[in-house]
Scaffold this active site. Structure first.
Site: not given
Length: 192
Positions: A72, A132
């Protein structure tokens, strides 16, 4: 692009350049060539955008099982969060250890959280927006979580008197010890 190693060396704070004038600013928040030059060869497949209306919203601690495990790259477009990564790789010298970084629109920083780490955050301001990138698609069948307040992990969430606002799923998450965890430490993953 500035790269800062955290206390968990695989978790990296990244600060993209931002160039402004009286009209506003421009920033390359992600550039694949620059990331590769910095040693991060990741293929992003999905962008997520989350709005949290209140301060004290806790979205944690999340991960996906292989083969859908996700790297991420987390940033804040508006507001501030306390962003946390926990090493869940069995055999790691840092197994069960965590690092927390304040991400904000003002600081313009990002956190790179690799596979094998639990991830979560707490909003520090109302109307906070988090964006994200992930390296694998969202898969409900592979989604897992760990209690954000597991005493074994001892994460120092900056609640400051706020009551955490959790989803039902996060409230019912198992402890770190009880959670399904296939991740195993690989010495070659530690950056030079």
């Amino acid at each position: 692009m500035e790269v800062r190693r955290t206390a968990l060396p695989e978790v990296v704070e990244i600060v993209p350049g931002r160039f402004g004038d009286d009209r506003g600013f421009f920033s390359e928040v992600f550039n694949a060539a620059r990331f590769r030059e910095a040693g991060f060869n990741l293929d992003w497949v999905q962008d997520n955008h989350v709005l949290s209306r209140q301060a004290g919203v806790v979205r944690a601690l999340h991960y996906q099982l292989p083969p859908m495990a996700q790297d991420k790259l987390v940033r804040v477009a508006r507001g501030r969060v306390f962003d946390v990564a926990v090493d869940a790789r069995k055999g790691s010298p840092a197994y069960g250890k965590w690092v927390g970084v304040v991400l904000s629109a003002e600081r313009w920083n990002q956190l790179l959280v690799p596979k094998g780490f639990l991830h979560g955050y707490m909003t520090l301001e109302p109307d906070t927006e988090v964006i994200y990138k992930v390296s694998a698609f969202y898969s409900p069948a592979h989604e897992r979580g760990v209690r954000f307040d597991d005493p074994e992990l001892g994460i120092a969430w900056p609640l400051g008197g706020l009551l955490p606002i959790l989803s039902d799923k996060d409230r019912a998450a198992p402890s770190f010890r009880e959670a399904e965890n296939p991740f195993v430490f690989d010495q070659s993953e530690i950056p030079a």
